[in-house]
Design a protein around this motif. Structure first.
Motif, PDB file in Angstrom:
ATOM      1  N   ARG A  57      -6.866 -21.198   8.713  1.00  0.00           N
ATOM      2  CA  ARG A  57      -8.039 -21.203   7.835  1.00  0.00           C
ATOM      3  C   ARG A  57      -7.527 -21.155   6.406  1.00  0.00           C
ATOM      4  O   ARG A  57      -6.865 -20.208   6.002  1.00  0.00           O
ATOM      5  N   GLU A  62     -10.945 -24.859   8.603  1.00  0.00           N
ATOM      6  CA  GLU A  62     -10.093 -24.527   9.744  1.00  0.00           C
ATOM      7  C   GLU A  62      -9.492 -25.801  10.330  1.00  0.00           C
ATOM      8  O   GLU A  62     -10.172 -26.819  10.430  1.00  0.00           O
ATOM      9  N   SER A  63      -8.210 -25.721  10.681  1.00  0.00           N
ATOM     10  CA  SER A  63      -7.533 -26.848  11.321  1.00  0.00           C
ATOM     11  C   SER A  63      -6.534 -26.299  12.333  1.00  0.00           C
ATOM     12  O   SER A  63      -6.083 -25.169  12.221  1.00  0.00           O
ATOM     13  N   ARG A  64      -6.206 -27.112  13.316  1.00  0.00           N
ATOM     14  CA  ARG A  64      -5.297 -26.683  14.385  1.00  0.00           C
ATOM     15  C   ARG A  64      -3.920 -27.321  14.206  1.00  0.00           C
ATOM     16  O   ARG A  64      -3.820 -28.491  13.864  1.00  0.00           O
ATOM     17  N   TYR A  65      -2.902 -26.515  14.479  1.00  0.00           N
ATOM     18  CA  TYR A  65      -1.514 -26.980  14.427  1.00  0.00           C
ATOM     19  C   TYR A  65      -0.769 -26.408  15.615  1.00  0.00           C
ATOM     20  O   TYR A  65      -0.993 -25.263  16.009  1.00  0.00           O
TER      21      TYR A  65
END
Length: 190
Positions: A57, A62-65
């Motif tokens: 965040r 929000e992003s996914r890695y």
């Protein structure tokens, strides 16, 4: 007690379970190949590296890695995320919080073990029934975890802030997550 983010209680003041708990923070780039310094809130600190996918965040987004690599480095941690291959990309993520969906937290081994987020918001009463306030947050010291209890006018004996050690069986006598209540053996004068 585990220190990662409960059940909704009858009391409207009680917080609903968070969707995510904050595991740590990306602080700054490390080197030129996309690595980042990581400040971990887990205990032990390298426990954050056990999770292969991180939700970041940053600036409200929000992003996914996927975690490509991570390791201890000096007194801290460094990590490389898939798709982050240079210093500029790493710099753009500096300051991001590392989140984990609450549902993915490991099950605790004992019924009397709790994640910190489960204790936050509980009403705190003494064994004599004196209301001291609510658990605002917890923090770690070298000796034991400490709860910050904030009193509220009309809801507790006074509006004071108290620091109570989280010592099961000594100070903390009962935790009832469903009722949103904790019973402590504590003198309200302190």
């Amino acid at each position: 007690m585990a220190d990662a983010g409960s059940m909704m209680s009858m009391n409207a003041e009680r917080k609903t379970p968070p969707e995510h708990v904050v595991l740590g923070k990306l602080t700054s780039p490390y080197g030129v190949k996309g690595w980042l310094r990581v400040y971990s809130y887990t205990s032990p600190m390298e426990g954050i590296l056990d999770y292969g996918e991180w939700v970041l965040r940053h600036r409200g987004v929000e992003s996914r890695y996927r975690l490509a690599q991570g390791r201890l480095h000096g007194k801290g941690l460094v990590a490389r995320l898939e798709g982050v291959d240079g210093r500029d990309q790493a710099e753009s993520l500096a300051g991001a919080e590392v989140l984990l969906p609450t549902a993915e937290l490991p099950e605790l081994p004992e019924d009397d073990d709790f994640y910190w987020y489960q204790l936050e918001g509980l009403s705190v009463v003494t064994t004599e029934g004196v209301a001291l306030g609510r658990v605002e947050y917890l923090f770690e010291t070298g000796a034991n975890d400490v709860m910050v209890i904030k009193g509220r006018d009309g809801e507790s004996i006074d509006a004071r802030e108290r620091l109570l050690p989280f010592l099961p069986d000594e100070v903390v006598r009962e935790v009832d997550l469903e009722a949103g209540r904790m019973v402590v053996d504590w003198d309200p004068a302190f």
